[in-house]
Design a protein around this motif. Structure first.
Motif, PDB file in Angstrom:
ATOM      1  N   ARG A   1       4.263  -5.099   4.365  1.00  0.00           N
ATOM      2  CA  ARG A   1       5.040  -5.078   3.127  1.00  0.00           C
ATOM      3  C   ARG A   1       4.755  -6.334   2.316  1.00  0.00           C
ATOM      4  O   ARG A   1       4.528  -6.295   1.111  1.00  0.00           O
ATOM      5  CB  ARG A   1       6.533  -5.036   3.429  1.00  0.00           C
ATOM      6  CG  ARG A   1       7.032  -3.638   3.660  1.00  0.00           C
ATOM      7  CD  ARG A   1       8.517  -3.649   3.903  1.00  0.00           C
ATOM      8  NE  ARG A   1       8.907  -2.335   4.388  1.00  0.00           N
ATOM      9  CZ  ARG A   1      10.077  -2.045   4.904  1.00  0.00           C
ATOM     10  NH1 ARG A   1      10.991  -2.983   5.020  1.00  0.00           N
ATOM     11  NH2 ARG A   1      10.343  -0.835   5.291  1.00  0.00           N
TER      12      ARG A   1
ATOM     13  N   GLU B   1       5.162  -3.718  10.151  1.00  0.00           N
ATOM     14  CA  GLU B   1       5.704  -3.122   8.918  1.00  0.00           C
ATOM     15  C   GLU B   1       6.100  -4.226   7.948  1.00  0.00           C
ATOM     16  O   GLU B   1       5.708  -4.228   6.777  1.00  0.00           O
ATOM     17  CB  GLU B   1       6.902  -2.231   9.247  1.00  0.00           C
ATOM     18  CG  GLU B   1       7.399  -1.422   8.073  1.00  0.00           C
ATOM     19  CD  GLU B   1       8.574  -0.535   8.453  1.00  0.00           C
ATOM     20  OE1 GLU B   1       8.420   0.707   8.448  1.00  0.00           O
ATOM     21  OE2 GLU B   1       9.645  -1.098   8.791  1.00  0.00           O
TER      22      GLU B   1
ATOM     23  N   ALA C   1       3.014  10.770  -1.784  1.00  0.00           N
ATOM     24  CA  ALA C   1       2.836   9.668  -0.831  1.00  0.00           C
ATOM     25  C   ALA C   1       1.414   9.675  -0.273  1.00  0.00           C
ATOM     26  O   ALA C   1       0.734  10.707  -0.288  1.00  0.00           O
ATOM     27  CB  ALA C   1       3.820   9.806   0.318  1.00  0.00           C
TER      28      ALA C   1
ATOM     29  N   SER D   1       8.425  -0.617  -0.429  1.00  0.00           N
ATOM     30  CA  SER D   1       8.686   0.760   0.025  1.00  0.00           C
ATOM     31  C   SER D   1       7.697   1.198   1.102  1.00  0.00           C
ATOM     32  O   SER D   1       7.719   2.348   1.516  1.00  0.00           O
ATOM     33  CB  SER D   1       8.649   1.698  -1.175  1.00  0.00           C
ATOM     34  OG  SER D   1       7.469   1.458  -1.903  1.00  0.00           O
ATOM     35  N   LEU D   2       6.824   0.289   1.559  1.00  0.00           N
ATOM     36  CA  LEU D   2       5.881   0.659   2.635  1.00  0.00           C
ATOM     37  C   LEU D   2       6.658   0.897   3.939  1.00  0.00           C
ATOM     38  O   LEU D   2       7.588   0.168   4.279  1.00  0.00           O
ATOM     39  CB  LEU D   2       4.864  -0.470   2.825  1.00  0.00           C
ATOM     40  CG  LEU D   2       3.814  -0.323   3.924  1.00  0.00           C
ATOM     41  CD1 LEU D   2       2.510  -0.977   3.497  1.00  0.00           C
ATOM     42  CD2 LEU D   2       4.288  -0.853   5.259  1.00  0.00           C
ATOM     43  N   LYS D   3       6.263   1.978   4.621  1.00  0.00           N
ATOM     44  CA  LYS D   3       6.950   2.301   5.876  1.00  0.00           C
ATOM     45  C   LYS D   3       5.944   2.680   6.954  1.00  0.00           C
ATOM     46  O   LYS D   3       4.904   3.265   6.651  1.00  0.00           O
ATOM     47  CB  LYS D   3       7.876   3.494   5.667  1.00  0.00           C
ATOM     48  CG  LYS D   3       9.133   3.175   4.900  1.00  0.00           C
ATOM     49  CD  LYS D   3      10.156   4.287   5.103  1.00  0.00           C
ATOM     50  CE  LYS D   3      11.437   3.980   4.346  1.00  0.00           C
ATOM     51  NZ  LYS D   3      11.443   4.554   2.981  1.00  0.00           N
TER      52      LYS D   3
ATOM     53  N   HIS E   1       1.701   3.383  -5.291  1.00  0.00           N
ATOM     54  CA  HIS E   1       1.178   2.160  -4.663  1.00  0.00           C
ATOM     55  C   HIS E   1      -0.080   2.407  -3.849  1.00  0.00           C
ATOM     56  O   HIS E   1      -0.644   1.489  -3.279  1.00  0.00           O
ATOM     57  CB  HIS E   1       2.237   1.545  -3.725  1.00  0.00           C
ATOM     58  CG  HIS E   1       3.489   1.149  -4.431  1.00  0.00           C
ATOM     59  ND1 HIS E   1       3.529   0.150  -5.388  1.00  0.00           N
ATOM     60  CD2 HIS E   1       4.762   1.612  -4.349  1.00  0.00           C
ATOM     61  CE1 HIS E   1       4.754   0.031  -5.839  1.00  0.00           C
ATOM     62  NE2 HIS E   1       5.528   0.920  -5.232  1.00  0.00           N
TER      63      HIS E   1
ATOM     64  N   THR F   1       4.564  -4.421  -1.220  1.00  0.00           N
ATOM     65  CA  THR F   1       5.133  -3.084  -1.443  1.00  0.00           C
ATOM     66  C   THR F   1       6.371  -2.931  -0.564  1.00  0.00           C
ATOM     67  O   THR F   1       6.268  -2.673   0.639  1.00  0.00           O
ATOM     68  CB  THR F   1       4.117  -1.979  -1.068  1.00  0.00           C
ATOM     69  OG1 THR F   1       2.874  -2.294  -1.646  1.00  0.00           O
ATOM     70  CG2 THR F   1       4.598  -0.614  -1.511  1.00  0.00           C
TER      71      THR F   1
ATOM     72  N   GLU G   1       2.853   4.572   5.451  1.00  0.00           N
ATOM     73  CA  GLU G   1       3.027   5.443   4.287  1.00  0.00           C
ATOM     74  C   GLU G   1       3.534   4.633   3.099  1.00  0.00           C
ATOM     75  O   GLU G   1       4.452   3.821   3.244  1.00  0.00           O
ATOM     76  CB  GLU G   1       4.015   6.564   4.620  1.00  0.00           C
ATOM     77  CG  GLU G   1       4.166   7.583   3.505  1.00  0.00           C
ATOM     78  CD  GLU G   1       5.078   8.745   3.911  1.00  0.00           C
ATOM     79  OE1 GLU G   1       4.636   9.602   4.695  1.00  0.00           O
ATOM     80  OE2 GLU G   1       6.235   8.746   3.458  1.00  0.00           O
ATOM     81  N   VAL G   2       2.911   4.865   1.928  1.00  0.00           N
ATOM     82  CA  VAL G   2       3.436   4.244   0.700  1.00  0.00           C
ATOM     83  C   VAL G   2       3.577   5.325  -0.366  1.00  0.00           C
ATOM     84  O   VAL G   2       2.856   6.326  -0.322  1.00  0.00           O
ATOM     85  CB  VAL G   2       2.495   3.118   0.159  1.00  0.00           C
ATOM     86  CG1 VAL G   2       2.489   1.926   1.097  1.00  0.00           C
ATOM     87  CG2 VAL G   2       1.084   3.640  -0.078  1.00  0.00           C
TER      88      VAL G   2
ATOM     89  N   THR H   1       1.013  -6.505   1.061  1.00  0.00           N
ATOM     90  CA  THR H   1       0.648  -5.593  -0.029  1.00  0.00           C
ATOM     91  C   THR H   1       1.670  -5.660  -1.154  1.00  0.00           C
ATOM     92  O   THR H   1       1.561  -4.962  -2.148  1.00  0.00           O
ATOM     93  CB  THR H   1       0.583  -4.140   0.462  1.00  0.00           C
ATOM     94  OG1 THR H   1       1.876  -3.794   0.981  1.00  0.00           O
ATOM     95  CG2 THR H   1      -0.459  -3.972   1.541  1.00  0.00           C
TER      96      THR H   1
END
Ligand code: ADP
Length: 874
Positions: A460, A456, A506, A467-469, A486, A465, A481-482, A463
C-alpha cells in the motif's frame, strides 16, 4: 441411439448385477444416481422427482438422484423403507481415466471412469450415528438350520457384540422374536420362506469356516477359551461373517469375541407372548404404550439398549437375578449416590458405538474425542462407586471393567483438542503442544499469514494505494487486488508485480514476495494435514488395540445405568424388591399394571391394585366377571411382574414372592386383527396348541378369553378342555379369564383350581365396574349392562333382554349349556380311552425326518405313504 448400450450403461448394468436386489447408488460427480426400477422405488420412498436419461432397449431410462453430501439422510429413509443399498463409487479420477485410456489406446474423450461397489448399506449393518437409533440395539442375525437343530448368530455391529446360540427348530420363532433383528440372513435353500429373510449361498454356512474365521478374527488357536460352541452355532457364525464380508466388500466390522448363549438361561417367550405383553413395542407398533417406555429411566443410549435386551431376555437363574436386584437395592437406598451417578452418566458419550465406527474404519476425530470423554467419565463413575460402602457383586465387577484406561485417556487428552470435528480431512483436531513439528508447521503458516498482512501494508505504501488488498480464493490462491483505476501503476514492467487477471472494476496481481509466503502456507498446511492424519491413524490404532477393554467399560457403564435407572423408577412408583423362590408360586400383594395405571393417571383416575396368590395347591385361577371389568389387565399385570422380576427389576407391587419360571405364555382371545391372513380363531388355536405342547410345571401361563372367536358351544367346549389340560397335564401356574359362566363347574373336579371374579355393582340402575378382584364365581355376566354403558340404543337392549329371559328360562329347565359336563371323565382319563389305534401310516410318519430329505426323496416318500394309507384302509 438404440442398439448397443453405451459403455456407461454397460458398466452400470454389470454393477447392478453385482448389487442384486439392493438399490444401486451409482456415483456420477456430486450425485448418486439411480436408474430403472431402482429409480422408481427410490423416488417413491424419498418423494423426489423421477426423470429420465438416454434410452435403453428403445425406452427412456427412468432416473433419479441424490446429492452425495446429503446422501446419509436419504440412505436412512431408504433403509427404513425396507431397502438395501449398494454404493458404487468412482475408483479413479477423470484424469486417471484419461491416462488409462491413453495407455490402452482408446479415445481419451470417451474415457469412462472406473467404478466399483465399495459397500452395501443394509438395516443390520449400520454404524453411522445418524442412521442408528440411540436407544435401540441394531441386530443382524444369521440362521443356520442344520440336521439336528438351528444355529443362530447375532451381532450388533455398531458395538461389535456377538452372540451364538442353538435352538430346536420349533423354538426358532421364539428366538427370533426375542432378538428382534433388523436383518436376518439364512441359507437360500432354507424352506421356511419367512418374509424379509435374505437368502445367502448354502456354502457360506459351513461350521468349519465359522470356526476358522472366528479363530483368525480373534487371533486364537482354539475357540475353547471363548466358550462352548456347537456345530450349528459355528455354522451360523460362518453365515454371519460371510454376509458381513459381502456387505463390507471384504472389510469386516468390529466384532467382539462371541458369547455362547446357553439354552435354558432365559425365560422363554414366543413371539405371540411378546406381542401380547407389549414389552418393547405396543400392539399398534412403536415404543409408546409399551412396557419399556413406561419403565425406562436410563440416562444413556447404551443403558436403554441394555434394558431392552434385559426385558427381551429375562433370566432364569436365581443367582443372576438376585445379583441385579442387589445392584438396584444399592442405588435404591442411596438417593444421593443415585443422583450424582446419573448426573455423571448423562454426560457420558456412547463409547460403544464410537468404538464400533473407529474399528470399522469409519471413525472420525470426534469419535476419538468421545472415547476420551467416555473413558474419563467411566473413571469418575468408578471413583464414585469405590467410595460407596458395601458394594454388591454386580457393581464390584463393573468397577473392575471401568478402570484401566489411564494411559489411553492421558494420551488422547494430550493429543486432541477439546471438541474434535467430525471431519478428518480438514485437520485441526490435534492439540497444540502435542507434536512440536506440527506446532512448527502451524507456526510457519501463522507467520506466513502475518507476513502477508505485513506485505499488504508495505505494498500500500510503496504503490501509494490505500485500497490495495491481498485476497484469497480457491482458483487463484493469494493475490493482490487494486481498483481498476489504480491498475496501471502496478502494470509497469519494473513494478515488481505480475498481472494475473483483469475484472470489471479491479485488477489482480502477484508478486514474488507474496508467492513465497503463499507457498510457505500451502506447504506447511499440507505437511500439517499429513502429520495430523498420521496422528489420527496412530490414535485409532491405540483405541483398536484396547477395543475389548473399552467395550467392557461401555458394557459396565450400561449395566450401571440400567440398575440406577430401575432404582429411580422403583422409587418413583413405590415398587417392591421381589423375593425369588424355587417353588412354583406367584404371590403378589397390591400388584399394578404400569401402562394401564399411567393411562388412567392421565385422566385423573385411580388404578385399583389387586393381589394374586398362586401356589402348588392353588395353581389355576379361573377369573370371571363383566367385560371391561379388568380381567385382562389383571392377567397381564401378573405376567409383567414375573417378567420384570426375572429381568432383574423391582416390581410394581407392595410385595412379591415369585417362583422362577422357565417359560412365560400369554394368549389373548381372538381380537379383530386378522394376523397373516389366518382367521382369528385359527390363530388363537395355533397359539393355544403351542402352549399345550410346550408349557411345563415351571411355566406361567395367562389365557384370556380362549374360545371367544368361535360359536358359543365350540368355544366353551374348547375353553373347558384347555382348562382341564392345563390343570391335569401341564400343572403350571395359570390365570384363565373367561366369560363362560359354565366353566365355574370345573372347580368341583379340579382341586388346584379356584374361582375368582372382577367385582361390579349396580348403583341406581347403572353398572359400576370396581376393577377389584374377589374370590368366588361371578354372579352373572353383565353383558347387557356393559352394552348399555357402551351406548347400545334402548330398543336393541330391550329386545336383548327379552331374548335373554327366554334363554335363561330354557337354562333353568334343562340345566343350561354345561348340563351334565360335570359327569364327563376328566381330561387325563379321557385321553387314555381315546388313544388312536396303532397304524402303519402313523408309524411311518413318526420316523420321517423331513429335514434330511431332498425334494426328490420327499416325493418318493409321499408315494410310499400313499400306498401305506391305501393298505390300511378298511
Ligand atoms: P376385561 O378384560 O375384563 O374386559 P380390561 O382388563 O380390558 O377388562 O379392562 C378394561 C378397562 O378397565 C381398562 O382399559 C382400564 O381402563 C380399566 N381397568 C382395568 N383394570 C383396572 C384396575 N385395576 N383399576 C382401574 N381401572 C382398571
Amino acid at each position: 441411439m438404440s442398439g448397443q448400450p453405451t459403455p456407461m450403461m454397460q458398466q452400470y448394468l454389470a454393477l447392478k448385477r453385482e448389487a442384486g436386489d439392493a438399490l444401486l447408488f451409482y456415483r456420477m460427480g456430486d450425485f448418486f444416481e439411480l436408474f430403472f426400477e431402482d429409480a422408481k422405488v427410490a423416488a417413491g420412498i424419498l418423494d423426489i422427482a423421477l426423470t429420465s436419461r438416454g434410452e435403453h432397449g428403445g425406452e427412456p431410462v427412468p432416473m433419479c438422484g441424490v446429492p452425495v453430501h446429503s446422501a446419509e439422510g436419504y440412505l436412512a429413509r431408504l433403509i427404513k423403507g425396507g431397502c438395501r443399498v449398494a454404493i458404487a463409487e468412482q475408483t479413479e479420477t477423470p484424469d486417471e481415466a484419461k491416462a488409462r485410456a491413453k495407455r490402452e489406446g482408446t479415445p481419451t474423450s470417451k474415457a469412462l471412469v472406473a467404478r466399483d461397489i465399495v459397500r452395501f448399506v443394509t438395516a443390520g449393518t449400520l454404524t453411522e450415528e445418524a442412521l442408528l437409533e440411540p436407544r435401540r440395539a441394531n441386530l443382524l442375525v444369521a440362521v443356520a438350520p442344520v440336521r439336528d437343530g438351528v444355529g443362530l448368530a447375532s451381532c450388533d455391529i455398531s458395538t461389535g457384540r456377538m452372540e451364538l446360540e442353538e435352538c430346536e427348530a420349533n423354538a426358532l420363532d421364539a428366538a427370533l422374536a426375542r432378538l428382534g433383528a433388523s436383518e436376518v440372513v439364512a441359507p437360500e435353500d432354507w424352506g421356511d420362506g419367512t418374509e424379509g429373510v435374505i437368502a445367502r449361498p448354502r456354502a457360506d454356512f459351513r461350521s468349519e469356516d465359522g470356526e476358522a474365521r472366528l479363530k483368525s478374527i480373534h487371533g486364537v488357536a482354539t475357540l475353547d477359551g471363548l466358550g462352548d460352541f456347537t456345530r450349528p452355532m459355528l455354522a451360523a457364525a460362518a453365515g454371519l461373517i460371510a454376509y458381513l464380508d459381502h456387505v463390507g466388500r471384504g472389510d469386516l466390522p468390529f466384532l467382539l469375541p462371541p458369547v455362547a448363549r446357553g439354552s435354558g438361561a432365559h425365560l422363554a417367550m414366543d413371539a405371540a407372548t411378546r406381542a401380547s405383553l407389549e414389552i418393547l413395542e405396543a400392539q399398534g407398533g412403536g415404543r409408546a404404550g409399551s412396557l419399556i417406555a413406561c419403565i425406562d429411566r436410563c440416562v444413556t443410549g447404551a443403558g436403554a439398549r441394555q434394558l431392552a435386551e434385559d426385558l427381551a431376555a429375562p433370566l432364569a437363574e436365581r443367582g443372576q437375578i438376585e445379583a441385579r436386584h442387589a445392584a438396584i437395592h444399592h442405588f435404591h437406598i442411596d438417593p444421593l449416590l443415585r443422583a450424582d451417578l446419573r448426573a455423571l452418566l448423562r454426560q457420558a458419550p456412547d463409547i460403544g458405538r464410537a468404538l464400533g465406527r473407529l474399528v470399522a474404519g469409519r471413525g472420525s476425530p470426534r469419535d476419538l474425542g468421545q472415547i476420551r470423554d467416555g473413558l474419563s467419565e467411566a473413571r469418575r463413575v468408578r471413583g464414585m462407586l469405590e467410595a460407596s460402602a458395601d458394594l454388591p457383586a454386580l457393581l464390584r465387577d463393573a468397577l473392575v471393567a471401568l478402570g484401566g484406561h489411564s494411559a489411553l485417556i492421558d494420551h488422547l487428552d494430550r493429543a486432541l483438542v477439546p471438541s474434535p470435528p467430525t471431519e478428518r480431512q480438514q485437520g485441526g483436531f490435534i492439540a497444540s503442544g502435542y507434536d512440536h513439528a506440527l506446532d512448527a508447521l502451524r507456526e510457519t503458516s501463522g507467520n506466513a499469514r502475518k507476513a502477508i498482512a505485513a506485505l499488504e501494508a508495505k505494498y500500500r505504501e510503496e504503490t501509494d494505494t490505500a485500497s490495495l488488498k491481498i485476497k484469497h480464493n480457491k482458483v487463484l490462491g493469494y493475490f493482490i487486488e487494486v481498483p481498476a483505476k489504480h491498475g496501471d501503476k502496478l502494470m509497469a514492467a519494473d513494478s515488481g508485480f505480475t498481472h494475473r487477471q483483469t475484472m470489471a472494476g479491479a485488477v489482480r496481481f502477484n508478486s514474488i514476495g507474496l508467492h513465497e509466503e503463499a507457498t510457505r502456507i500451502a506447504e506447511a498446511g499440507a505437511h500439517a494435514l499429513a502429520a495430523e492424519d498420521a496422528h489420527f491413524e496412530e490414535l485409532v490404532g491405540e483405541v483398536v488395540t484396547a477395543r475389548e477393554a473399552i467395550a467392557a467399560t461401555a458394557a459396565a457403564l450400561a449395566r450401571i445405568d440400567v440398575a440406577a435407572g430401575l432404582a429411580e423408577r422403583a422409587v418413583e412408583g413405590d415398587w417392591a424388591r421381589p423375593e425369588m423362590l424355587d417353588t412354583p408360586c406367584l404371590e403378589v400383594v397390591g400388584g399394578r399394571h404400569l401402562v394401564v395405571e399411567q393411562a388412567l393417571a392421565k385422566s385423573g383416575e385411580r388404578f385399583v391394585a389387586n393381589d394374586c396368590s398362586l401356589g402348588e395347591d392353588d395353581r389355576l385361577w379361573l377369573i370371571g366377571g363383566p367385560n371391561m371389568g379388568g380381567k385382562s389387565t389383571f392377567l397381564r399385570q401378573n405376567a409383567l411382574i414375573l417378567l420384570l422380576a426375572q429381568a432383574g427389576s423391582y416390581v410394581p407391587a407392595s410385595s412379591a414372592r415369585i417362583g422362577l419360571a422357565d417359560r412365560l405364555f400369554s394368549r389373548v382371545g381372538a381380537s379383530d386383527n386378522l394376523a397373516r391372513g389366518r382367521s382369528t380363531f385359527m390363530v388363537e388355536m395355533v397359539e393355544t396348541a403351542a402352549i399345550l405342547s410346550q408349557a411345563t410345571e415351571r411355566s406361567f401361563v395367562i389365557l384370556d378369553e380362549v374360545g371367544r372367536g368361535t360359536s358359543t358351544y365350540d368355544g366353551m367346549a374348547l375353553a373347558w378342555a384347555v382348562v382341564e389340560a392345563v390343570h391335569e397335564q401341564l400343572r403350571c401356574r395359570c390365570l384363565f379369564a373367561t366369560h363362560y359362566h359354565e366353566l365355574s363347574r370345573l372347580a368341583d373336579t379340579c382341586d388346584a383350581l379356584s374361582l375368582h371374579h372382577v367385582r361390579a355393582r349396580e348403583w341406581k340402575g347403572d353398572l359400576v365396574l370396581l376393577h377389584e378382584l374377589a374370590a368366588g364365581a361371578a354372579d352373572r355376566s353383565y353383558g347387557l349392562d356393559v352394552a348399555r354403558l357402551a351406548g347400545v340404543p334402548q330398543p336393541v337392549l330391550k329386545r336383548a333382554k327379552a331374548v335373554l329371559a327366554k334363554l335363561e328360562k330354557g337354562r333353568a329347565e334343562t340345566g343350561g349349556l354345561a348340563a351334565g359336563l360335570g359327569e364327563l371323565p376328566l381330561f387325563a382319563a379321557s385321553l387314555q380311552a381315546e388313544n388312536e389305534p396303532d397304524d402303519a401310516l402313523r408309524d411311518a410318519l413318526e420316523v420321517l425326518d423331513i429335514d434330511t430329505l431332498s425334494p426328490r426323496e420327499a416325493l418318493d416318500k409321499l408315494y410310499e405313504l400313499k400306498a401305506l394309507g391305501g393298505s390300511t384302509k378298511p
